[in-house]
Design a protein around this motif. Sequence first.
Motif, PDB file in Angstrom:
ATOM      1  N   LEU A   7     -20.025 -14.966   6.985  1.00 16.92           N
ATOM      2  CA  LEU A   7     -20.804 -15.724   5.970  1.00 16.92           C
ATOM      3  C   LEU A   7     -20.505 -17.181   5.891  1.00 16.92           C
ATOM      4  O   LEU A   7     -19.528 -17.714   5.948  1.00 16.92           O
ATOM      5  CB  LEU A   7     -20.694 -15.333   4.556  1.00 16.92           C
ATOM      6  N   TYR A   8     -21.491 -17.950   5.912  1.00 14.61           N
ATOM      7  CA  TYR A   8     -21.495 -19.556   6.155  1.00 14.61           C
ATOM      8  C   TYR A   8     -21.220 -19.966   4.661  1.00 14.61           C
ATOM      9  O   TYR A   8     -21.409 -19.194   3.629  1.00 14.61           O
ATOM     10  CB  TYR A   8     -22.739 -20.141   6.576  1.00 14.61           C
ATOM     11  N   MET A   9     -21.059 -21.222   4.401  1.00 11.96           N
ATOM     12  CA  MET A   9     -20.666 -21.605   3.071  1.00 11.96           C
ATOM     13  C   MET A   9     -21.734 -21.419   2.074  1.00 11.96           C
ATOM     14  O   MET A   9     -21.372 -20.961   1.009  1.00 11.96           O
ATOM     15  CB  MET A   9     -20.377 -23.157   3.224  1.00 11.96           C
ATOM     16  N   PRO A  10     -23.256 -21.607   2.360  1.00 13.32           N
ATOM     17  CA  PRO A  10     -24.024 -21.321   1.451  1.00 13.32           C
ATOM     18  C   PRO A  10     -23.983 -19.906   0.766  1.00 13.32           C
ATOM     19  O   PRO A  10     -24.115 -19.584  -0.279  1.00 13.32           O
ATOM     20  CB  PRO A  10     -25.538 -21.612   1.974  1.00 13.32           C
ATOM     21  N   THR A  11     -23.830 -19.009   1.813  1.00 18.52           N
ATOM     22  CA  THR A  11     -23.731 -17.452   1.164  1.00 18.52           C
ATOM     23  C   THR A  11     -22.483 -17.254   0.527  1.00 18.52           C
ATOM     24  O   THR A  11     -22.502 -16.502  -0.536  1.00 18.52           O
ATOM     25  CB  THR A  11     -23.758 -16.571   2.220  1.00 18.52           C
ATOM     26  N   LYS A  12     -21.447 -17.924   0.880  1.00 19.33           N
ATOM     27  CA  LYS A  12     -20.256 -17.764   0.095  1.00 19.33           C
ATOM     28  C   LYS A  12     -20.390 -18.212  -1.383  1.00 19.33           C
ATOM     29  O   LYS A  12     -19.789 -17.724  -2.085  1.00 19.33           O
ATOM     30  CB  LYS A  12     -18.964 -18.393   1.051  1.00 19.33           C
ATOM     31  N   ARG A  13     -20.964 -19.370  -1.323  1.00 15.80           N
ATOM     32  CA  ARG A  13     -20.997 -19.799  -2.742  1.00 15.80           C
ATOM     33  C   ARG A  13     -22.131 -18.852  -3.621  1.00 15.80           C
ATOM     34  O   ARG A  13     -21.807 -18.765  -4.840  1.00 15.80           O
ATOM     35  CB  ARG A  13     -21.782 -21.253  -2.617  1.00 15.80           C
ATOM     36  N   ILE A  14     -23.211 -18.358  -3.000  1.00 19.73           N
ATOM     37  CA  ILE A  14     -23.885 -17.828  -3.762  1.00 19.73           C
ATOM     38  C   ILE A  14     -23.263 -16.414  -4.252  1.00 19.73           C
ATOM     39  O   ILE A  14     -23.355 -16.036  -5.434  1.00 19.73           O
ATOM     40  CB  ILE A  14     -25.146 -17.173  -2.779  1.00 19.73           C
ATOM     41  N   THR A  15     -22.528 -15.623  -3.352  1.00 23.16           N
ATOM     42  CA  THR A  15     -21.856 -14.427  -3.673  1.00 23.16           C
ATOM     43  C   THR A  15     -20.660 -14.568  -4.677  1.00 23.16           C
ATOM     44  O   THR A  15     -20.332 -13.733  -5.462  1.00 23.16           O
ATOM     45  CB  THR A  15     -21.443 -13.762  -2.465  1.00 23.16           C
ATOM     46  N   LYS A  16     -19.954 -15.676  -4.371  1.00 19.57           N
ATOM     47  CA  LYS A  16     -18.972 -16.081  -5.495  1.00 19.57           C
ATOM     48  C   LYS A  16     -19.620 -16.295  -6.925  1.00 19.57           C
ATOM     49  O   LYS A  16     -19.044 -15.898  -7.995  1.00 19.57           O
ATOM     50  CB  LYS A  16     -18.363 -17.459  -5.234  1.00 19.57           C
ATOM     51  N   LYS A  17     -20.808 -16.848  -7.042  1.00 23.90           N
ATOM     52  CA  LYS A  17     -21.537 -16.892  -8.308  1.00 23.90           C
ATOM     53  C   LYS A  17     -21.861 -15.514  -8.796  1.00 23.90           C
ATOM     54  O   LYS A  17     -21.785 -14.974 -10.149  1.00 23.90           O
ATOM     55  CB  LYS A  17     -22.579 -17.597  -8.374  1.00 23.90           C
ATOM     56  N   ILE A  18     -22.231 -14.749  -7.901  1.00 25.13           N
ATOM     57  CA  ILE A  18     -22.687 -13.283  -8.384  1.00 25.13           C
ATOM     58  C   ILE A  18     -21.623 -12.432  -8.845  1.00 25.13           C
ATOM     59  O   ILE A  18     -21.714 -11.572  -9.716  1.00 25.13           O
ATOM     60  CB  ILE A  18     -23.395 -12.589  -7.079  1.00 25.13           C
ATOM     61  N   GLU A  19     -20.399 -12.739  -7.737  1.00 26.84           N
ATOM     62  CA  GLU A  19     -19.086 -12.038  -8.518  1.00 26.84           C
ATOM     63  C   GLU A  19     -18.718 -12.377  -9.636  1.00 26.84           C
ATOM     64  O   GLU A  19     -18.277 -11.571 -10.660  1.00 26.84           O
ATOM     65  CB  GLU A  19     -18.050 -12.324  -7.466  1.00 26.84           C
ATOM     66  N   ASN A  20     -18.980 -13.720 -10.258  1.00 25.22           N
ATOM     67  CA  ASN A  20     -18.415 -14.323 -11.446  1.00 25.22           C
ATOM     68  C   ASN A  20     -19.263 -13.441 -12.585  1.00 25.22           C
ATOM     69  O   ASN A  20     -18.623 -13.334 -13.550  1.00 25.22           O
ATOM     70  CB  ASN A  20     -18.527 -15.788 -11.381  1.00 25.22           C
ATOM     71  N   ILE A  21     -20.705 -13.826 -12.160  1.00 26.90           N
ATOM     72  CA  ILE A  21     -21.511 -12.806 -13.486  1.00 26.90           C
ATOM     73  C   ILE A  21     -20.873 -11.320 -13.295  1.00 26.90           C
ATOM     74  O   ILE A  21     -21.027 -10.972 -14.762  1.00 26.90           O
ATOM     75  CB  ILE A  21     -22.961 -12.816 -12.607  1.00 26.90           C
ATOM     76  N   ILE A  22     -20.803 -10.743 -12.333  1.00 25.38           N
ATOM     77  CA  ILE A  22     -20.190  -9.461 -12.626  1.00 25.38           C
ATOM     78  C   ILE A  22     -18.944  -9.216 -13.326  1.00 25.38           C
ATOM     79  O   ILE A  22     -18.727  -8.442 -14.181  1.00 25.38           O
ATOM     80  CB  ILE A  22     -20.081  -8.696 -11.227  1.00 25.38           C
ATOM     81  N   ARG A  23     -18.040 -10.227 -13.008  1.00 19.75           N
ATOM     82  CA  ARG A  23     -16.858 -10.074 -13.911  1.00 19.75           C
ATOM     83  C   ARG A  23     -17.041 -10.390 -15.239  1.00 19.75           C
ATOM     84  O   ARG A  23     -16.405  -9.529 -16.122  1.00 19.75           O
ATOM     85  CB  ARG A  23     -15.875 -11.287 -12.991  1.00 19.75           C
ATOM     86  N   GLU A  24     -17.834 -11.325 -15.350  1.00 25.55           N
ATOM     87  CA  GLU A  24     -17.960 -11.626 -16.959  1.00 25.55           C
ATOM     88  C   GLU A  24     -18.539 -10.434 -17.769  1.00 25.55           C
ATOM     89  O   GLU A  24     -18.235 -10.155 -18.881  1.00 25.55           O
ATOM     90  CB  GLU A  24     -18.929 -12.705 -17.056  1.00 25.55           C
ATOM     91  N   GLU A  25     -19.516  -9.777 -16.959  1.00 26.01           N
ATOM     92  CA  GLU A  25     -20.073  -8.575 -17.887  1.00 26.01           C
ATOM     93  C   GLU A  25     -19.299  -7.194 -17.557  1.00 26.01           C
ATOM     94  O   GLU A  25     -19.202  -6.477 -18.821  1.00 26.01           O
ATOM     95  CB  GLU A  25     -21.542  -8.209 -16.896  1.00 26.01           C
ATOM     96  N   MET A  26     -18.384  -7.249 -16.587  1.00 23.74           N
ATOM     97  CA  MET A  26     -17.291  -6.127 -16.564  1.00 23.74           C
ATOM     98  C   MET A  26     -16.101  -6.372 -17.784  1.00 23.74           C
ATOM     99  O   MET A  26     -15.881  -5.570 -18.420  1.00 23.74           O
ATOM    100  CB  MET A  26     -16.735  -6.024 -15.337  1.00 23.74           C
ATOM    101  N   ASP A  27     -15.918  -7.796 -17.949  1.00 22.81           N
ATOM    102  CA  ASP A  27     -14.892  -8.022 -18.872  1.00 22.81           C
ATOM    103  C   ASP A  27     -15.101  -7.948 -20.328  1.00 22.81           C
ATOM    104  O   ASP A  27     -14.716  -7.242 -21.263  1.00 22.81           O
ATOM    105  CB  ASP A  27     -14.476  -9.468 -18.498  1.00 22.81           C
ATOM    106  N   LYS A  28     -16.669  -7.927 -20.635  1.00 17.98           N
ATOM    107  CA  LYS A  28     -17.221  -7.832 -21.896  1.00 17.98           C
ATOM    108  C   LYS A  28     -17.187  -6.428 -22.300  1.00 17.98           C
ATOM    109  O   LYS A  28     -17.090  -6.126 -23.481  1.00 17.98           O
ATOM    110  CB  LYS A  28     -18.731  -8.409 -21.932  1.00 17.98           C
ATOM    111  N   ILE A  29     -17.027  -5.367 -21.364  1.00 22.05           N
ATOM    112  CA  ILE A  29     -16.997  -3.936 -21.678  1.00 22.05           C
ATOM    113  C   ILE A  29     -15.637  -3.390 -21.574  1.00 22.05           C
ATOM    114  O   ILE A  29     -15.406  -2.336 -21.288  1.00 22.05           O
ATOM    115  CB  ILE A  29     -18.141  -3.006 -20.997  1.00 22.05           C
TER     116      ILE A  29
END
Length: 571
Positions: A42-64
């Motif tokens: 993965l080049y940098m743009p994709t890594k930045r995209i997937t990092k944001k997706i992971e953060n969204i996932i973490r936030e929603e998992m932590d909420k439950i």
Amino acid sequence: MKMSSMLGSRFKETPADCQLDSHKLMVRGGYIKQMTTGIYSLYMPTKRITKKIENIIREEMDKIDGQEVMFPVVMPASLWQESGRYDSIGSEMARFKDRSGQPVVLGMTHEEAAVHLARGAAQSYTNYPFMIYQIQTKFRDEPRARGGLIRVREFTMKDAYSFHTSQEDLEQYYEKCYTAYENIFRRAGIPEVVAVKSDSGMMGGSVSHEFMLLTDCGEDTIVLCDCGYRSNMEAADCIVEAPETEEAPLTKVLTPETKTIEAVCEYLHAPANASCKAVVYQKNLTDEYVIAFIRGDLEVNETKLRNFLGEEIHPAEITQESGIVAGFIGPVGLPEGVTYVIDKSVAALNSSVCGANEENYHYTGYNVKRDTPDAQIADFAKTYEGAICPVCGKPHIRISRGIEVGNIFQLGTKYTKSMEMTYIGQDGKPHYPIMGCYGIGVGRLAASVCEVKHDDYGPIWPMSIAPWQVHICAIKATDPEVRAVADELYQKLQDAGVEVIYDDRKVSAGNMFSDADLLGVPVRVIVSPKTVKRGAVEVSKRDKSLREDVAPENAVEYVEKLVQTMLDEFK
């Protein structure tokens, strides 16, 4: 980030081996590079995209109340032998030996690891319920790797495992995860994802749902109805109206050279929906024959048939020694030892045409209850466009395509029981915890968003997961005035906390705009000799819904507000 320093290149030519739009655009846009089949860097743009997706996932998992953990990628084979999956999973799982000669596996999923981590640490009912999750690299030797990041062999996945002391508690938590998944997909920019009833497959369990992004390029077949019914084709009920047929005696008739259901129905002037055709399989482990009898106008859903039989099957090779008369197979008079099962569509017929298990002969008047009263009857037919909906009862079933972007399972005690994980209940006795499992493929989700959020020129990334929020294009960056305005804007936006990609390269305007389209950043700011001359910078949206001149001294505030407004859409 300045593009003059960024690794990766963009190009106009469409790669010959790319079929899906997301694959084409992510290769052309400098997002991914294939190392080998189904494995990408993965080049940098994709890594930045997937990092944001992971953060969204973490936030929603932590909420439950999820607890983030990390399981090993490499696991001892003995762990998978405990669950029974070491032998039941085929070549999709990578197996090898470590330097001491001990067999180990690469993790393709982590149910066993979750039980291993939790057992011994949750020995009392007071420790329950709890959920643990990870975001981890996995490897599955997928035989049909395709579509860039849509179907790969090595992938990053969020998988979560919940543990409960009652089915009721699992069901309540399952609903929380269901809602969390809806939030994840909405925040990632694809609220149109739908949840469908699905088959649990190798995961096991009795209840499962897949979250599907409906798109014509999807490889999964989805069954839908306007009433809200949704199912994966593999798990969809098939409900059909039985034609009116009068009961008649079982009669053997000569049907020369009629080895297909179409030929025999034409010869006997019988409708296909009043006939019974045979589809022959063999059990994988024993090669024993299994014959599925189904209405002549329907097709076998092999997943449902496998689930009913409880074992794997494959299309049969009929030998002379089997005693099976190919082309004339019927439920009456089958050879000894042949397993057969009849679909409920045939059982609903008062009279039907079927094979007589004799060369050139068929039966008319076949009635399941009368002629084969001990037959096993099941639903293993594949549903179709216009079939009857199992919820509303109307013939409104329609078929669509979709990409699976997530799944959730109620696993029950499949793993805790096989791996002897117990806790002491309020009654002082040992009990097996009840599990749930919840997965999302991070790279696949990124590619799926690209698949449905793009135009002919490139991706249109939602602000919530875009690689950058603002793209500054400095046209003729060698012009001192252009450079001064663009540099100052870049610095001030960064100081304000805005994520900026700055194209400061000495390339033509056409190349610059083409690359900007391929990067798909939501907000674009153009600084050029023309904008400088008119005392402005040009601010636009990647989706072309906005284009406006803004004075340079007001640009930072204007862009900040625009970015925040676009982010607020995903809260």
